[in-house]
Motif scaffolding. Structure first.
Motif, PDB file in Angstrom:
ATOM      1  N   GLN A 101       2.495  10.485  37.387  1.00 39.63           N
ATOM      2  CA  GLN A 101       2.145  10.617  38.797  1.00 39.63           C
ATOM      3  C   GLN A 101       2.325   9.295  39.535  1.00 39.63           C
ATOM      4  O   GLN A 101       2.855   9.257  40.654  1.00 39.63           O
ATOM      5  CB  GLN A 101       0.709  11.113  38.936  1.00 39.63           C
ATOM      6  CG  GLN A 101       0.525  12.538  38.459  1.00 39.63           C
ATOM      7  CD  GLN A 101      -0.917  12.942  38.342  1.00 39.63           C
ATOM      8  OE1 GLN A 101      -1.812  12.114  38.210  1.00 39.63           O
ATOM      9  NE2 GLN A 101      -1.172  14.244  38.376  1.00 39.63           N
ATOM     10  N   LEU A 102       1.899   8.214  38.923  1.00 40.60           N
ATOM     11  CA  LEU A 102       2.058   6.900  39.547  1.00 40.60           C
ATOM     12  C   LEU A 102       3.531   6.521  39.667  1.00 40.60           C
ATOM     13  O   LEU A 102       3.948   5.937  40.674  1.00 40.60           O
ATOM     14  CB  LEU A 102       1.297   5.837  38.751  1.00 40.60           C
ATOM     15  CG  LEU A 102      -0.218   5.928  38.858  1.00 40.60           C
ATOM     16  CD1 LEU A 102      -0.881   5.063  37.795  1.00 40.60           C
ATOM     17  CD2 LEU A 102      -0.684   5.537  40.240  1.00 40.60           C
ATOM     18  N   ASN A 103       4.319   6.853  38.643  1.00 39.40           N
ATOM     19  CA  ASN A 103       5.753   6.572  38.710  1.00 39.40           C
ATOM     20  C   ASN A 103       6.387   7.308  39.878  1.00 39.40           C
ATOM     21  O   ASN A 103       7.212   6.747  40.602  1.00 39.40           O
ATOM     22  CB  ASN A 103       6.440   6.974  37.402  1.00 39.40           C
ATOM     23  CG  ASN A 103       6.069   6.065  36.250  1.00 39.40           C
ATOM     24  OD1 ASN A 103       5.536   4.980  36.440  1.00 39.40           O
ATOM     25  ND2 ASN A 103       6.336   6.536  35.046  1.00 39.40           N
ATOM     26  N   LEU A 104       5.989   8.566  40.077  1.00 37.73           N
ATOM     27  CA  LEU A 104       6.505   9.337  41.201  1.00 37.73           C
ATOM     28  C   LEU A 104       6.091   8.709  42.526  1.00 37.73           C
ATOM     29  O   LEU A 104       6.907   8.549  43.436  1.00 37.73           O
ATOM     30  CB  LEU A 104       6.000  10.779  41.121  1.00 37.73           C
ATOM     31  CG  LEU A 104       6.370  11.679  42.299  1.00 37.73           C
ATOM     32  CD1 LEU A 104       7.879  11.802  42.453  1.00 37.73           C
ATOM     33  CD2 LEU A 104       5.731  13.047  42.126  1.00 37.73           C
ATOM     34  N   PRO A 151      -2.132  -8.910  36.275  1.00 34.20           N
ATOM     35  CA  PRO A 151      -2.452  -8.521  34.900  1.00 34.20           C
ATOM     36  C   PRO A 151      -3.433  -7.356  34.811  1.00 34.20           C
ATOM     37  O   PRO A 151      -3.261  -6.455  33.980  1.00 34.20           O
ATOM     38  CB  PRO A 151      -3.051  -9.794  34.293  1.00 34.20           C
ATOM     39  CG  PRO A 151      -2.422 -10.903  35.068  1.00 34.20           C
ATOM     40  CD  PRO A 151      -2.286 -10.366  36.465  1.00 34.20           C
ATOM     41  N   SER A 152      -4.437  -7.326  35.682  1.00 31.54           N
ATOM     42  CA  SER A 152      -5.408  -6.227  35.630  1.00 31.54           C
ATOM     43  C   SER A 152      -4.748  -4.895  35.984  1.00 31.54           C
ATOM     44  O   SER A 152      -5.096  -3.855  35.419  1.00 31.54           O
ATOM     45  CB  SER A 152      -6.580  -6.503  36.573  1.00 31.54           C
ATOM     46  OG  SER A 152      -6.142  -6.626  37.910  1.00 31.54           O
ATOM     47  N   THR A 153      -3.783  -4.918  36.892  1.00 37.17           N
ATOM     48  CA  THR A 153      -3.057  -3.703  37.247  1.00 37.17           C
ATOM     49  C   THR A 153      -2.217  -3.223  36.076  1.00 37.17           C
ATOM     50  O   THR A 153      -2.176  -2.024  35.770  1.00 37.17           O
ATOM     51  CB  THR A 153      -2.159  -3.948  38.480  1.00 37.17           C
ATOM     52  OG1 THR A 153      -2.974  -4.399  39.557  1.00 37.17           O
ATOM     53  CG2 THR A 153      -1.411  -2.701  38.894  1.00 37.17           C
ATOM     54  N   ALA A 154      -1.565  -4.151  35.404  1.00 36.58           N
ATOM     55  CA  ALA A 154      -0.759  -3.793  34.232  1.00 36.58           C
ATOM     56  C   ALA A 154      -1.626  -3.173  33.143  1.00 36.58           C
ATOM     57  O   ALA A 154      -1.250  -2.161  32.538  1.00 36.58           O
ATOM     58  CB  ALA A 154      -0.041  -5.031  33.694  1.00 36.58           C
ATOM     59  N   GLU A 155      -2.797  -3.748  32.909  1.00 34.16           N
ATOM     60  CA  GLU A 155      -3.705  -3.202  31.892  1.00 34.16           C
ATOM     61  C   GLU A 155      -4.127  -1.783  32.240  1.00 34.16           C
ATOM     62  O   GLU A 155      -4.160  -0.903  31.370  1.00 34.16           O
ATOM     63  CB  GLU A 155      -4.937  -4.090  31.751  1.00 34.16           C
ATOM     64  CG  GLU A 155      -4.673  -5.409  31.057  1.00 34.16           C
ATOM     65  CD  GLU A 155      -5.922  -6.277  30.976  1.00 34.16           C
ATOM     66  OE1 GLU A 155      -7.024  -5.714  30.823  1.00 34.16           O
ATOM     67  OE2 GLU A 155      -5.785  -7.505  31.075  1.00 34.16           O
ATOM     68  N   LEU A 156      -4.459  -1.553  33.505  1.00 38.27           N
ATOM     69  CA  LEU A 156      -4.856  -0.211  33.937  1.00 38.27           C
ATOM     70  C   LEU A 156      -3.726   0.790  33.727  1.00 38.27           C
ATOM     71  O   LEU A 156      -3.936   1.880  33.210  1.00 38.27           O
ATOM     72  CB  LEU A 156      -5.262  -0.223  35.412  1.00 38.27           C
ATOM     73  CG  LEU A 156      -6.594  -0.860  35.732  1.00 38.27           C
ATOM     74  CD1 LEU A 156      -6.754  -1.001  37.235  1.00 38.27           C
ATOM     75  CD2 LEU A 156      -7.729  -0.034  35.149  1.00 38.27           C
ATOM     76  N   TYR A 157      -2.543   0.394  34.128  1.00 38.31           N
ATOM     77  CA  TYR A 157      -1.403   1.297  33.995  1.00 38.31           C
ATOM     78  C   TYR A 157      -1.129   1.603  32.525  1.00 38.31           C
ATOM     79  O   TYR A 157      -0.962   2.775  32.145  1.00 38.31           O
ATOM     80  CB  TYR A 157      -0.152   0.703  34.651  1.00 38.31           C
ATOM     81  CG  TYR A 157       1.050   1.596  34.506  1.00 38.31           C
ATOM     82  CD1 TYR A 157       1.253   2.657  35.375  1.00 38.31           C
ATOM     83  CD2 TYR A 157       1.960   1.413  33.474  1.00 38.31           C
ATOM     84  CE1 TYR A 157       2.341   3.508  35.233  1.00 38.31           C
ATOM     85  CE2 TYR A 157       3.049   2.257  33.317  1.00 38.31           C
ATOM     86  CZ  TYR A 157       3.236   3.301  34.191  1.00 38.31           C
ATOM     87  OH  TYR A 157       4.312   4.143  34.039  1.00 38.31           O
ATOM     88  N   LEU A 158      -1.104   0.578  31.700  1.00 34.28           N
ATOM     89  CA  LEU A 158      -0.788   0.773  30.290  1.00 34.28           C
ATOM     90  C   LEU A 158      -1.835   1.609  29.562  1.00 34.28           C
ATOM     91  O   LEU A 158      -1.520   2.303  28.599  1.00 34.28           O
ATOM     92  CB  LEU A 158      -0.608  -0.585  29.596  1.00 34.28           C
ATOM     93  CG  LEU A 158       0.614  -1.383  30.063  1.00 34.28           C
ATOM     94  CD1 LEU A 158       0.591  -2.783  29.465  1.00 34.28           C
ATOM     95  CD2 LEU A 158       1.907  -0.651  29.710  1.00 34.28           C
ATOM     96  N   ALA A 160      -3.579   4.049  31.050  1.00 31.66           N
ATOM     97  CA  ALA A 160      -3.707   5.354  31.717  1.00 31.66           C
ATOM     98  C   ALA A 160      -3.090   6.453  30.865  1.00 31.66           C
ATOM     99  O   ALA A 160      -2.136   6.219  30.112  1.00 31.66           O
ATOM    100  CB  ALA A 160      -3.017   5.313  33.080  1.00 31.66           C
ATOM    101  N   PRO A 161      -3.627   7.667  30.978  1.00 28.26           N
ATOM    102  CA  PRO A 161      -3.018   8.819  30.297  1.00 28.26           C
ATOM    103  C   PRO A 161      -1.590   9.045  30.808  1.00 28.26           C
ATOM    104  O   PRO A 161      -1.261   8.689  31.944  1.00 28.26           O
ATOM    105  CB  PRO A 161      -3.916   9.991  30.691  1.00 28.26           C
ATOM    106  CG  PRO A 161      -5.192   9.375  31.158  1.00 28.26           C
ATOM    107  CD  PRO A 161      -4.836   8.039  31.717  1.00 28.26           C
ATOM    108  N   GLU A 162      -0.768   9.655  29.983  1.00 28.98           N
ATOM    109  CA  GLU A 162       0.637   9.866  30.338  1.00 28.98           C
ATOM    110  C   GLU A 162       0.799  10.641  31.644  1.00 28.98           C
ATOM    111  O   GLU A 162       1.695  10.333  32.430  1.00 28.98           O
ATOM    112  CB  GLU A 162       1.381  10.579  29.207  1.00 28.98           C
ATOM    113  CG  GLU A 162       1.642   9.687  28.004  1.00 28.98           C
ATOM    114  CD  GLU A 162       2.419   8.426  28.341  1.00 28.98           C
ATOM    115  OE1 GLU A 162       3.443   8.508  29.059  1.00 28.98           O
ATOM    116  OE2 GLU A 162       2.002   7.344  27.895  1.00 28.98           O
TER     117      GLU A 162
END
Length: 75
Positions: free
Chosen positions: A28-31, A12-19, A21-23
């Motif tokens: 960059q993370l998706n790549l 959950p903490s990772t999801a919160e950070l990702y959501l 994050a700036p676009e």
């Protein structure tokens, strides 16, 4: 570049950070994740080598070690 959306399970903490994050960081993370997944599954190379190469490519595309450290530190 054409992309397809997938779902992965994270803490959950990772999801919160990702959501939150700036676009640009999300792109960059998706790549980075795409490179890891593609290389890890399609390659017979050791995962450590795959991660090292993906990291190098991610840095070349703007994901600096400082940004990555910050993301990992926030977990």
């Amino acid at each position: 570049m054409k992309t397809t959306e997938i779902t992965i399970e994270v803490e959950p903490s990772t999801a919160e950070l990702y959501l939150s994050a700036p676009e640009q960081q999300k792109r960059q993370l998706n790549l980075l994740l795409s490179l890891y997944i593609q290389d890890a599954i399609a390659s017979a190379r050791p995962l450590k080598e795959v991660i090292r190469q993906a990291s190098t490519e991610a840095q070349a595309n703007g994901l600096t070690p400082e940004i990555l450290d910050e993301l990992l530190r926030d977990e």
